[in-house]
Design a protein around this motif. Structure first.
Motif, PDB file in Angstrom:
ATOM      1  N   GLY A  75      46.310  44.137  47.796  1.00 27.87           N
ATOM      2  CA  GLY A  75      45.595  45.365  47.474  1.00 27.87           C
ATOM      3  C   GLY A  75      44.119  45.212  47.783  1.00 27.87           C
ATOM      4  N   THR A  76      43.370  46.239  47.482  1.00 32.09           N
ATOM      5  CA  THR A  76      41.941  46.214  47.780  1.00 32.09           C
ATOM      6  C   THR A  76      41.188  45.404  46.723  1.00 32.09           C
ATOM      7  OG1 THR A  76      41.607  48.280  46.563  1.00 32.09           O
ATOM      8  CG2 THR A  76      42.004  48.444  48.942  1.00 32.09           C
ATOM      9  N   VAL A  77      40.115  44.775  47.157  1.00 31.25           N
ATOM     10  CA  VAL A  77      39.188  44.083  46.265  1.00 31.25           C
ATOM     11  C   VAL A  77      37.857  44.809  46.390  1.00 31.25           C
ATOM     12  CG1 VAL A  77      37.981  41.941  45.747  1.00 31.25           C
ATOM     13  CG2 VAL A  77      40.363  41.876  46.539  1.00 31.25           C
ATOM     14  N   PRO A  78      37.373  45.418  45.306  1.00 33.57           N
ATOM     15  CA  PRO A  78      36.150  46.226  45.393  1.00 33.57           C
ATOM     16  C   PRO A  78      34.982  45.491  46.041  1.00 33.57           C
ATOM     17  CG  PRO A  78      37.184  46.498  43.243  1.00 33.57           C
ATOM     18  CD  PRO A  78      37.922  45.394  43.934  1.00 33.57           C
ATOM     19  N   ARG A  79      34.314  46.187  46.964  1.00 31.19           N
ATOM     20  CA  ARG A  79      33.072  45.733  47.593  1.00 31.19           C
ATOM     21  C   ARG A  79      33.237  44.453  48.404  1.00 31.19           C
ATOM     22  NH1 ARG A  79      32.176  46.948  42.546  1.00 31.19           N
ATOM     23  NH2 ARG A  79      31.904  44.775  41.920  1.00 31.19           N
ATOM     24  N   LEU A  80      34.444  44.177  48.881  1.00 31.25           N
ATOM     25  CA  LEU A  80      34.612  42.977  49.691  1.00 31.25           C
ATOM     26  C   LEU A  80      34.531  43.311  51.182  1.00 31.25           C
ATOM     27  CD1 LEU A  80      36.959  40.051  48.824  1.00 31.25           C
ATOM     28  CD2 LEU A  80      36.469  40.634  51.188  1.00 31.25           C
ATOM     29  N   PHE A  81      35.180  44.394  51.608  1.00 28.05           N
ATOM     30  CA  PHE A  81      35.028  44.835  52.992  1.00 28.05           C
ATOM     31  C   PHE A  81      33.602  45.338  53.190  1.00 28.05           C
ATOM     32  CE2 PHE A  81      39.371  44.253  53.642  1.00 28.05           C
ATOM     33  CZ  PHE A  81      39.759  44.653  54.909  1.00 28.05           C
ATOM     34  N   PRO A  82      32.973  45.000  54.325  1.00 27.44           N
ATOM     35  CA  PRO A  82      31.603  45.480  54.555  1.00 27.44           C
ATOM     36  C   PRO A  82      31.564  47.004  54.641  1.00 27.44           C
ATOM     37  CG  PRO A  82      32.520  44.454  56.533  1.00 27.44           C
ATOM     38  CD  PRO A  82      33.470  44.166  55.415  1.00 27.44           C
ATOM     39  N   GLY A  83      30.592  47.597  53.919  1.00 27.11           N
ATOM     40  CA  GLY A  83      30.552  49.054  53.852  1.00 27.11           C
ATOM     41  C   GLY A  83      31.742  49.537  53.035  1.00 27.11           C
ATOM     42  N   SER A  84      32.119  50.767  53.213  1.00 30.91           N
ATOM     43  CA  SER A  84      33.288  51.298  52.522  1.00 30.91           C
ATOM     44  C   SER A  84      34.527  51.140  53.393  1.00 30.91           C
ATOM     45  CB  SER A  84      33.070  52.778  52.189  1.00 30.91           C
ATOM     46  OG  SER A  84      32.848  53.524  53.374  1.00 30.91           O
ATOM     47  N   VAL A  85      35.679  51.008  52.750  1.00 29.45           N
ATOM     48  CA  VAL A  85      36.939  50.894  53.486  1.00 29.45           C
ATOM     49  C   VAL A  85      37.229  52.226  54.171  1.00 29.45           C
ATOM     50  CG1 VAL A  85      39.423  50.551  53.269  1.00 29.45           C
ATOM     51  CG2 VAL A  85      37.850  49.135  51.940  1.00 29.45           C
ATOM     52  N   MET A 134      40.172  30.120  39.335  1.00 30.05           N
ATOM     53  CA  MET A 134      39.172  30.730  40.206  1.00 30.05           C
ATOM     54  C   MET A 134      39.706  32.024  40.827  1.00 30.05           C
ATOM     55  SD  MET A 134      37.137  29.001  43.390  1.00 30.05           S
ATOM     56  CE  MET A 134      36.229  27.938  42.284  1.00 30.05           C
ATOM     57  N   MET A 135      41.012  32.058  41.058  1.00 36.52           N
ATOM     58  CA  MET A 135      41.641  33.236  41.644  1.00 36.52           C
ATOM     59  C   MET A 135      42.018  34.287  40.592  1.00 36.52           C
ATOM     60  SD  MET A 135      41.958  33.265  44.916  1.00 36.52           S
ATOM     61  CE  MET A 135      41.765  32.170  46.320  1.00 36.52           C
ATOM     62  N   GLY A 136      41.880  33.946  39.327  1.00 42.95           N
ATOM     63  CA  GLY A 136      42.244  34.894  38.285  1.00 42.95           C
ATOM     64  C   GLY A 136      43.741  35.104  38.180  1.00 42.95           C
ATOM     65  N   VAL A 137      44.526  34.058  38.486  1.00 38.60           N
ATOM     66  CA  VAL A 137      45.983  34.164  38.429  1.00 38.60           C
ATOM     67  C   VAL A 137      46.447  34.147  36.984  1.00 38.60           C
ATOM     68  CG1 VAL A 137      48.164  33.070  39.078  1.00 38.60           C
ATOM     69  CG2 VAL A 137      46.233  33.065  40.672  1.00 38.60           C
ATOM     70  N   ARG A 138      47.349  35.060  36.660  1.00 34.95           N
ATOM     71  CA  ARG A 138      47.867  35.149  35.295  1.00 34.95           C
ATOM     72  C   ARG A 138      49.214  34.445  35.199  1.00 34.95           C
ATOM     73  NH1 ARG A 138      47.590  41.545  34.727  1.00 34.95           N
ATOM     74  NH2 ARG A 138      48.395  41.312  36.831  1.00 34.95           N
ATOM     75  N   ASN A 139      49.797  34.455  34.001  1.00 38.32           N
ATOM     76  CA  ASN A 139      51.082  33.782  33.839  1.00 38.32           C
ATOM     77  C   ASN A 139      52.229  34.563  34.468  1.00 38.32           C
ATOM     78  OD1 ASN A 139      51.354  35.870  32.005  1.00 38.32           O
ATOM     79  ND2 ASN A 139      51.313  34.564  30.191  1.00 38.32           N
ATOM     80  N   VAL A 140      51.976  35.805  34.844  1.00 42.55           N
ATOM     81  CA  VAL A 140      52.913  36.501  35.724  1.00 42.55           C
ATOM     82  C   VAL A 140      52.226  36.562  37.077  1.00 42.55           C
ATOM     83  CG1 VAL A 140      54.016  37.849  33.913  1.00 42.55           C
ATOM     84  CG2 VAL A 140      52.020  38.786  35.042  1.00 42.55           C
ATOM     85  N   LYS A 141      52.958  36.202  38.124  1.00 38.23           N
ATOM     86  CA  LYS A 141      52.340  36.063  39.440  1.00 38.23           C
ATOM     87  C   LYS A 141      52.147  37.440  40.070  1.00 38.23           C
ATOM     88  CE  LYS A 141      55.478  32.934  40.417  1.00 38.23           C
ATOM     89  NZ  LYS A 141      55.888  32.474  39.108  1.00 38.23           N
ATOM     90  N   ARG A 142      51.258  38.187  39.458  1.00 34.66           N
ATOM     91  CA  ARG A 142      50.975  39.528  39.962  1.00 34.66           C
ATOM     92  C   ARG A 142      49.491  39.818  39.788  1.00 34.66           C
ATOM     93  NH1 ARG A 142      52.105  45.371  37.704  1.00 34.66           N
ATOM     94  NH2 ARG A 142      51.991  46.536  39.636  1.00 34.66           N
ATOM     95  N   GLY A 143      48.787  39.847  40.885  1.00 33.86           N
ATOM     96  CA  GLY A 143      47.373  40.170  40.840  1.00 33.86           C
ATOM     97  C   GLY A 143      46.488  38.948  40.956  1.00 33.86           C
ATOM     98  N   ALA A 144      45.299  39.171  41.504  1.00 34.50           N
ATOM     99  CA  ALA A 144      44.303  38.122  41.617  1.00 34.50           C
ATOM    100  C   ALA A 144      42.933  38.773  41.495  1.00 34.50           C
ATOM    101  CB  ALA A 144      44.418  37.387  42.949  1.00 34.50           C
ATOM    102  N   VAL A 145      42.050  38.130  40.733  1.00 33.46           N
ATOM    103  CA  VAL A 145      40.683  38.623  40.555  1.00 33.46           C
ATOM    104  C   VAL A 145      39.756  37.478  40.914  1.00 33.46           C
ATOM    105  CG1 VAL A 145      39.020  39.655  38.983  1.00 33.46           C
ATOM    106  CG2 VAL A 145      41.468  40.107  38.666  1.00 33.46           C
ATOM    107  N   PRO A 146      39.267  37.436  42.154  1.00 34.68           N
ATOM    108  CA  PRO A 146      38.463  36.291  42.606  1.00 34.68           C
ATOM    109  C   PRO A 146      37.212  36.098  41.761  1.00 34.68           C
ATOM    110  CG  PRO A 146      39.081  37.716  44.448  1.00 34.68           C
ATOM    111  CD  PRO A 146      39.442  38.448  43.195  1.00 34.68           C
ATOM    112  N   SER A 147      36.870  34.832  41.530  1.00 39.86           N
ATOM    113  CA  SER A 147      35.640  34.500  40.806  1.00 39.86           C
ATOM    114  C   SER A 147      34.433  34.861  41.668  1.00 39.86           C
ATOM    115  CB  SER A 147      35.623  33.008  40.491  1.00 39.86           C
ATOM    116  OG  SER A 147      35.525  32.262  41.697  1.00 39.86           O
ATOM    117  N   ASP A 148      33.241  34.798  41.065  1.00 30.83           N
ATOM    118  CA  ASP A 148      32.018  35.134  41.797  1.00 30.83           C
ATOM    119  C   ASP A 148      31.830  34.238  43.018  1.00 30.83           C
ATOM    120  OD1 ASP A 148      31.493  37.118  39.993  1.00 30.83           O
ATOM    121  OD2 ASP A 148      30.054  35.945  38.819  1.00 30.83           O
TER     122      ASP A 148
END
Length: 578
Positions: A326-336, A356-370
Motif C-alpha cells: 500500500g501507500t506510505v505517506p510522503r514517501l513518493f516524491p511530490g504527490s502520487v 524498525m519496520m513496525g511489524v505486528r504480531n499479525v503479519k499485516r502492515g508495516a510502518v517504517p521508522s524515521d
C-alpha cells in the motif's frame, strides 16, 4: 468474602479474551496467509485451500475452509499446543516467517469460532486430531469451568476430505462456524471472496509460487503476481501472452507464456541511515506492453493486469513473504499521480528489523521508522522521477510510432468540410505563397508525427490540403490552449496537448468515448461532471479574456456573433462522427 480471601485469579479470562482478540486486524486473505505460513515452515510443497458453501437465507455464504498440506506434520506434543495462543516452535526466531505463536490462532478466530487440525508425521500410520470451539469455551467459562485444549485424539478425517489428505506426512486444518468473511470491498458472496483471496495470495506469496511451491484455491492453481514485473511465469505474463495471441490471431497455448520483463531503475542492498542494518530496495517500471499509451491505465486490460491498485503502492517483503502492500505517506516524491501505478517498489528485509519496520504480531502492515523512512525517501527521490520520465518517453514514442494524436480530430474535420459549403466563407485577405503553404504543411506533418518518410508526408498533405479546417493535437510549449494558422481559405488548428484543459478534460473524455457502453460507474460519472465544469470554465475564461480589452463590445461583438452562429450550425448538422 474479602478480596484477600478470593486469592489469585486468572490473568486472562480465556473465553472473553479470545472473543476480544477476534478483532485482530486481519482481513480474509491475510488470515488465510497465516496458515500458509505454517505450511511453508513445515516444508510443504503443495498447499490446497478448499471452501464449502451453504445457503444463509437467500444468499450463499462460506461455511467451512480446509487447508491441506504435504508438510512434515506435527507430533502429538506440537499438535496439542498448535491451538495454544503464544506457543511456537520458532518463538521469537529471526530466521523464520513466524515467531510470535499467535498468527494462525488469531487468523482462525478472525474468521470463525471453531478450528480443528488433523496431522500425521512421516513413518506413522495414525492421523491425530485436536479441536477448539470458542463458543463452547465461553459457555464453559461462564459456568466456572476451566477452559483448555484437550490432548490429541483419533477422531477420523471428515469423509469428504479423506481423499485429499496426503499419503505420507501432512496436516489438515479446518475452520468452521464461519461468520466473518468478506472481500476487500465488504462483499461476502463466495465468488467475490475467492476472487479477492486468489489475487491477494498470488501477490503475497509470489516468491514461493515462482520458486515452485504450489498453492491452489478450490482447484485453481495460483499464478504469482509480481508488481515489479521481474519474475517469470507470472499472472501478467499469462494475461499479456493471451492478449497478444488474441489480437494477432496466433493460437494461445497455456504454459507457453512469454516473459514481459520490467525495466530496473534500482535493485541494491542499502544501509539504513543511522544504523548497521541493511535492506534491499527494488524500483522498476512496467514493460511497454503494460504501459501501452497514455490513458489506458484504467481500461479492462489494465484492470485485468491489476495495474490500478499498484498506484503509489510499496511492497514490504519479510523473508520473501509480503506483509504490506500500500501507500506510505510522503514517501513518493511530490504527490502520487496516476502514472505511478506502473512503478514497482519493493523493500526486502529480515525479521531482525521487525521493530524498525513496525511489524505486528499479525503479519499485516508495516510502518517504517524515521531512519528507514529517510532511507527510502532518499532512494525514491533519486529514482522514481527517472521512472516517471521514462513513462512519458515511452508514451511519446508510442504516439509517434502510431501517430495516435494525428488524425484524432479527422472525422470532425471531414464532417465540417461537407457542411461548410453552405456556410459563409472566410474573409482572410492574406494568402500564402505555394512555398509558404508547403512549409506550413511540412511543419504540421512533423508536429503530427507524419513525416517519417517523404511518402508518409506526401500522403498526409494529400489528406488535408482540401479541408477548410485541419485539427491536430500537438505538443506546444506555453499557455496557449490552441494555435491558429490561417492559409487563405484553410485554417490549421493546433490543440495543445500540454494544456491543462486537454489533459484534464479532452483526453479523459476521449478514453471514455473509446470504451463505449462499458464505461459506467464512478469514473464515467466523474468524467461527465468534469466535462460540464470544463465547458463552463471555457466560457468563463473567454469572457475573462475579452475583459482584458478596453472596449470589448466594439472589438469582439462580431466575433461572438459568428462564433455562436457557427457553433449552432455545426452542432445541428454534425453528429455521431466520433
Amino acid at each position: 468474602m474479602t478480596i484477600a480471601d478470593e486469592g489469585a485469579i486468572p490473568v486472562v479470562l480465556s473465553g472473553q479474551a479470545l472473543l476480544s482478540l477476534r478483532e485482530s486486524g486481519h482481513n480474509f486473505p491475510s488470515a488465510v496467509g497465516e496458515v500458509i505460513d505454517n505450511s511453508i515452515e513445515a516444508r510443504a510443497n503443495n498447499i490446497q485451500i478448499l471452501t464449502e458453501e451453504v445457503m444463509k437465507g437467500r444468499k450463499k455464504a462460506l461455511d467451512q475452509i480446509a487447508f491441506i498440506d504435504d508438510g512434515e506434520g506435527m507430533d502429538d506434543h506440537t499438535l496439542h499446543h498448535y491451538l495454544q495462543l503464544g506457543f511456537s516452535k520458532r518463538f521469537m526466531s529471526e530466521k523464520t516467517i513466524g515467531k510470535f505463536g499467535v498468527g494462525a490462532k488469531l487468523a482462525s478466530l478472525s474468521v470463525g469460532t471453531c478450528i480443528e487440525a488433523w496431522s500425521r508425521v512421516q513413518g506413522s500410520d495414525r492421523i491425530r486430531h485436536v479441536k477448539f470451539d470458542l463458543d463452547a469455551a465461553v459457555n464453559a467459562e461462564k459456568q466456572g469451568k476451566k477452559v483448555g485444549i484437550n490432548p490429541p485424539d483419533d477422531e477420523p478425517l471428515p469423509p469428504h476430505l479423506e481423499e485429499v489428505f496426503p499419503e505420507g506426512s501432512g496436516t489438515l486444518v479446518l475452520w468452521s462456524k464461519i461468520d466473518r468473511v468478506s472481500d476487500g470491498h465488504g462483499r461476502s458472496t463466495p465468488d467475490h471472496v475467492r476472487n479477492e483471496l486468489n489475487k491477494e495470495l498470488s501477490r503475497i506469496f509470489r516468491e514461493f509460487l515462482c520458486g515452485g511451491i504450489r498453492i491452489s484455491v478450490d482447484g485453481v492453481v495460483l499464478k504469482p503476481h509480481d508488481p515489479t514485473f521481474l519474475r517469470k511465469g507470472t499472472w501478467v505474463d499469462a494475461v499479456l501472452t493471451e492478449e497478444l495471441a488474441r489480437t494477432s490471431g496466433i493460437p494461445y497455448k497455456r504454459g507457453d507464456e512469454r516473459h514481459f520483463h520490467g525495466q530496473v531503475f534500482f535493485n541494491e542492498e542499502v544501509k539504513v541511515q543511522g544504523t548497521d542494518h541493511k535492506i534491499r530496495v527494488v524500483i522498476t517500471l512496467a514493460p511497454p506492453e503494460v504501459l501501452r499509451y497514455k490513458g489506458a491505465g484504467g481500461d479492462k486490460l489494465a484492470q485485468k493486469l491489476r495495474v490500478p491498485e499498484n498506484q503509489g503502492a510499496i511492497s514490504f517483503m519479510r523473508l520473501d513473504r509480503e506483509i504490506s502492500y500500500g501507500t506510505v505517506p510522503r514517501l513518493f516524491p511530490g504527490s502520487v499521480d496516476t502514472p505511478d501505478r506502473y512503478i514497482g517498489f519493493e523493500v526486502h528485509f529480515t525479521p531482525e528489523l521487525d521493530r524498525m519496520m513496525g511489524v505486528r504480531n499479525v503479519k499485516r502492515g508495516a510502518v517504517p521508522s524515521d531512519e528507514l523512512r529517510k532511507t527510502l525517501t532518499t532512494i525514491a527521490a533519486s529514482y522514481v522521477p527517472k521512472a516517471r520520465d521514462e513513462i512519458q518517453r515511452v508514451w511519446s514514442e508510442e504516439n509517434r510510432k502510431a501517430a495516435v494524436k494525428s488524425g484524432e480530430h479527422a472525422p470532425i474535420a471531414r464532417a465540417v468540410s461537407s457542411v461548410d459549403r453552405t456556410m459563409p466563407k472566410g474573409r482572410v485577405k492574406e494568402v500564402p505563397t505555394p512555398a509558404q503553404r508547403e512549409k506550413e504543411y511540412d511543419n504540421l506533418a512533423k508536429d503530427a508525427g507524419r513525416s517519417a518518410t517523404k511518402e508518409e508526408k506526401a500522403a498526409y498533405v494529400q489528406e488535408i490540403k482540401d479541408l477548410p479546417f485541419v485539427l491536430e493535437t500537438v505538443d506546444v510549449p506555453g499557455d496557449d490552449l490552441f494555435l491558429l494558422t490561417h492559409l487563405g481559405e484553410q485554417t490549421i488548428i493546433r490543440l495543445n496537448q500540454r494544456h491543462f484543459f486537454y489533459q484534464e478534460m479532452f483526453e479523459p473524455l476521449q478514453v471514455l468515448a473509446k470504451a463505449g457502453k462499458t464505461s459506467t460507474g464512478p469514473d464515467a460519472s466523474a468524467t461527465a461532471r468534469r466535462a460540464i465544469e470544463a465547458i463552463t470554465l471555457l466560457l468563463v475564461a473567454y469572457a475573462k479574456a475579452e475583459s482584458m480589452h478596453e472596449t470589448p463590445i466594439a472589438q469582439y461583438k462580431e466575433l461572438r456573433k459568428w462564433w455562436g452562429s457557427f457553433t449552432e450550425q455545426y452542432l445541428t448538422k454534425i453528429k455521431d462522427v466520433v
